[in-house]
Motif scaffolding. Sequence first.
Motif, short mmCIF file in Angstrom:
data_model
loop_
_atom_site.label_atom_id
_atom_site.label_comp_id
_atom_site.label_asym_id
_atom_site.label_seq_id
_atom_site.Cartn_x
_atom_site.Cartn_y
_atom_site.Cartn_z
N GLY A 292 0.78 -1.23 0.00
CA GLY A 292 0.00 0.00 0.00
C GLY A 292 0.81 1.28 0.00
N VAL A 293 2.12 1.19 -0.28
CA VAL A 293 2.91 2.41 -0.43
C VAL A 293 2.59 3.00 -1.80
N ASN A 294 2.24 4.28 -1.83
CA ASN A 294 1.89 4.86 -3.13
C ASN A 294 3.13 5.30 -3.90
N ASP A 295 2.93 5.63 -5.16
CA ASP A 295 4.05 5.94 -6.05
C ASP A 295 4.87 7.12 -5.54
N ARG A 296 4.16 8.09 -4.96
CA ARG A 296 4.85 9.29 -4.50
C ARG A 296 5.83 8.93 -3.37
N SER A 297 5.35 8.15 -2.41
CA SER A 297 6.24 7.76 -1.31
C SER A 297 7.39 6.92 -1.83
N ALA A 298 7.08 6.06 -2.80
CA ALA A 298 8.13 5.20 -3.35
C ALA A 298 9.22 6.04 -4.00
N SER A 299 8.83 7.16 -4.63
CA SER A 299 9.87 7.99 -5.24
C SER A 299 10.57 8.82 -4.17
N GLY B 72 -11.70 -1.31 -10.29
CA GLY B 72 -11.30 -0.76 -11.59
C GLY B 72 -11.54 0.74 -11.66
N ALA B 73 -12.46 1.24 -10.82
CA ALA B 73 -12.80 2.66 -10.86
C ALA B 73 -11.96 3.48 -9.88
N LEU B 74 -11.12 2.79 -9.09
CA LEU B 74 -10.35 3.53 -8.08
C LEU B 74 -9.07 4.11 -8.67
N LYS B 75 -8.66 5.27 -8.13
CA LYS B 75 -7.38 5.86 -8.54
C LYS B 75 -6.25 5.06 -7.90
N LYS B 76 -5.03 5.23 -8.48
CA LYS B 76 -3.89 4.45 -8.00
C LYS B 76 -3.65 4.59 -6.50
N ASN B 77 -3.73 5.83 -6.02
CA ASN B 77 -3.48 6.05 -4.60
C ASN B 77 -4.54 5.40 -3.72
N ASP B 78 -5.80 5.46 -4.18
CA ASP B 78 -6.88 4.85 -3.39
C ASP B 78 -6.74 3.34 -3.39
N ALA B 80 -3.89 1.79 -3.56
CA ALA B 80 -2.80 1.50 -2.63
C ALA B 80 -3.33 1.51 -1.20
N LYS B 81 -4.20 2.48 -0.92
CA LYS B 81 -4.77 2.59 0.42
C LYS B 81 -5.65 1.37 0.74
N LEU B 82 -6.42 0.98 -0.25
CA LEU B 82 -7.28 -0.20 -0.08
C LEU B 82 -6.43 -1.43 0.24
N ARG B 83 -5.35 -1.59 -0.51
CA ARG B 83 -4.48 -2.75 -0.27
C ARG B 83 -3.91 -2.70 1.13
N ASN B 84 -3.51 -1.48 1.55
CA ASN B 84 -2.91 -1.34 2.87
C ASN B 84 -3.90 -1.70 3.97
N GLU B 85 -5.15 -1.30 3.78
CA GLU B 85 -6.12 -1.45 4.86
C GLU B 85 -6.88 -2.77 4.82
N ALA B 86 -7.16 -3.28 3.61
CA ALA B 86 -8.10 -4.40 3.53
C ALA B 86 -7.47 -5.73 3.16
N ILE B 87 -6.29 -5.69 2.54
CA ILE B 87 -5.76 -6.93 1.99
C ILE B 87 -4.38 -7.23 2.54
N GLY B 88 -4.17 -8.49 2.89
CA GLY B 88 -2.83 -8.94 3.27
C GLY B 88 -2.35 -9.97 2.26
N PHE B 89 -1.04 -9.92 1.97
CA PHE B 89 -0.48 -10.85 0.99
C PHE B 89 0.57 -11.75 1.61
N VAL B 90 0.55 -13.02 1.22
CA VAL B 90 1.68 -13.89 1.49
C VAL B 90 2.02 -14.58 0.18
N PHE B 91 3.29 -14.50 -0.19
CA PHE B 91 3.70 -15.14 -1.45
C PHE B 91 4.58 -16.34 -1.15
#
Lengths: 384, 229
Positions: A292-299, B72-78, B80-91
């Motif tokens: 969830g790090v956005n592009d701005r923070s990454a840069s 699909g309708a969310l902006k990139k930053n939103d 990213a926020k959604l991933r941070n708050e709602a989703i956890g990943f293990v690879f």
Amino acid sequence: MKFPFRIAWRFLKSGKGQTILILSGIAIGISVQVFIGLLIQGLQSSLVDSTIGNASQITVESQENNGEIFNYQEKEEVIGNNVEGITEMSPTLTLPAFISLEEEAESALIRGFDLEKAEGIYGFREKIITGRLPENSAEVAVGIGLAENLELEIGDTLEVFNFEGDQGEVVIAGFFDIGVTNLNESWIVSEIETAQSIFQRDSITAIEIQVEKVFEADRIGEEVQALLDDDVKVTNWKDANQDLLSGLQGQDISSIMIQIFVVVAVVLGISSVLAISVLQRSKQIGILKAMGVNDRSASLIFLFQGLILGIIGGFIGIALGLGLSYSFMIFATNPDGSPVVEIVINYNFIALSFLIAVAASTLAALIPAKKSSKLQPIEVIRNG
Amino acid sequence: MDSILTLENIDKVYGSKIKTQVIFDLNLSFQPGTFNSIIGQSGSGKSTLLNIMGTLDKPTKGKVLVEGRDTGALKKNDLAKLRNEAIGFVFQFHYLLPEFTTLENILMPQWVKNKRIEPEIQRRAEELIEVVGLEKVKNNLATDMSGGQQQRAAIARALMNRPRILLADEPTGNLDSETSNSIYRLLKDINKEFQSTFIVITHDKKIAERTDRIIELKDGKVYTDVTQK
Ligand SMILES: Nc1ncnc2c1ncn2[C@@H]1O[C@H](COP(=O)(O)OP(=O)(O)OP(=O)(O)O)[C@@H](O)[C@H]1O
Ligand SMILES: [Mg+2]
């Protein structure tokens, strides 16, 4: 802001080898830049000082050659009250004449000064090598070259005369060496009254002025001219020293070029090392973005690295540059032990160098930062 | 119950010159709190699908709804926020940051939020460390741990922000079967305790059989979809 800074700091700390490499790059670059800058400045100011440090920088003269200036005290007062930036002002009655001792005659330049005031410009007191400065009327100090040519001695009486029929007798009180051969071979220095009585007048021929900022002599000269009538003309050292000025300018340009190239090399160096570090850390950037790090923070992570490197590297570089300058002063000396170039610490220049270090490093981090911003987490995760 | 994650008519085509379609008109939805497994042959499209669910990749066609929101309708930053708050990943690979310690890696999803770490959050991290059994190595750099420990740290990190959805792509793919078993037991416990939705890709039929629902993919389509009691 805190998060990218935190990551940036840690990346720098854990990549010690790389960090030290970049820091030395910046430090060496900036130290060279500081050293060259200060050296050239020192060189120029000593050059300017030796040319006009002990000379009139702005001269008020009559329009005619050797013409008279009357009421000079009044003019001095007007100038002193109205023009800023003047450090010294000294009236002089200077006229060519012949001197003779027994049979031998020689042409000379009689320079009558208010010695108190002239001291600020010429520093005669230190330049007397034998005897003393003239004190009462009819005493003179003679240039060492002239003294040797005529085999003069202290206490000798000289006859002074010219073709207009002016004449007088003066007694030698001392000899001076002002460091310039043809002045040493022609100048005879006295109080202004002595010269006035020889040439039978109560006027002077020039008011000599020194200013605080020597490169503004032309502007200040114009101010002085505007205050005075048209029967006087005001000249300044810059008019008479075009060669010196263009020499200085050439030096300035080449010094700036060297500094620019050094900084460009530093930027390229940092930029390429940081770009490699983005590649090396693409896994980290990728997973951070998945988190969830956005592009701005990454840069910002990379911009901060540039900024931190610039600040630390700038400090070290300036310290090194000053160290270089001091050792240059200590080790590169004339036979008499004085430094070849007197380097003066120019705080504005140092502050500018620091800003350049910081700006250049941050600039160098721009491309890596852009790369980091563009990186897609999926690329990293798909390719392991 | 409303589904927490929904895939609607998903197509995925790789490549621009030579196009290979790997997901075909796929529809799936997941209920909150369930433990789901995805199985299927290598190349059947499991990872592709999981990355699309996690918004790391975009479908060529179709919609991904996370908690009802069209990603699909969310902006990139939103996003990213959604991933941070709602989703956890293990690879399959742990992707811990080698510059940081275990504890720091686990706190990382909180740091990303750019807020001060409250004592409560610090406590939560310590708790997670206990849950995954890494107390002894919590101050080790991520590189100074065994593979199993690293993977457990990655799981703790994925849980740090209490995600509603945990996506795992063969989380024990690199581990021996005993370690792998203990990690699945751990996942199971965590799923019960935190009531988050788990979607886990695995090769291991035995492991899949212990989950609530087994989805089998074949050639980019759902082949079987079995919900067990
Ligand atoms: N970037 C890509 N470009 C082109 N084709 C790809 C790309 N990534 C995956 N594929 C193809 O898509 C198909 C599905 O891949 P995917 O990784 O989703 O399979 P998987 O089910 O996860 O397999 P595995 O069990 O081996 O991990 C495969 O045929 C693969 O070759
Ligand atoms: Mg896969």
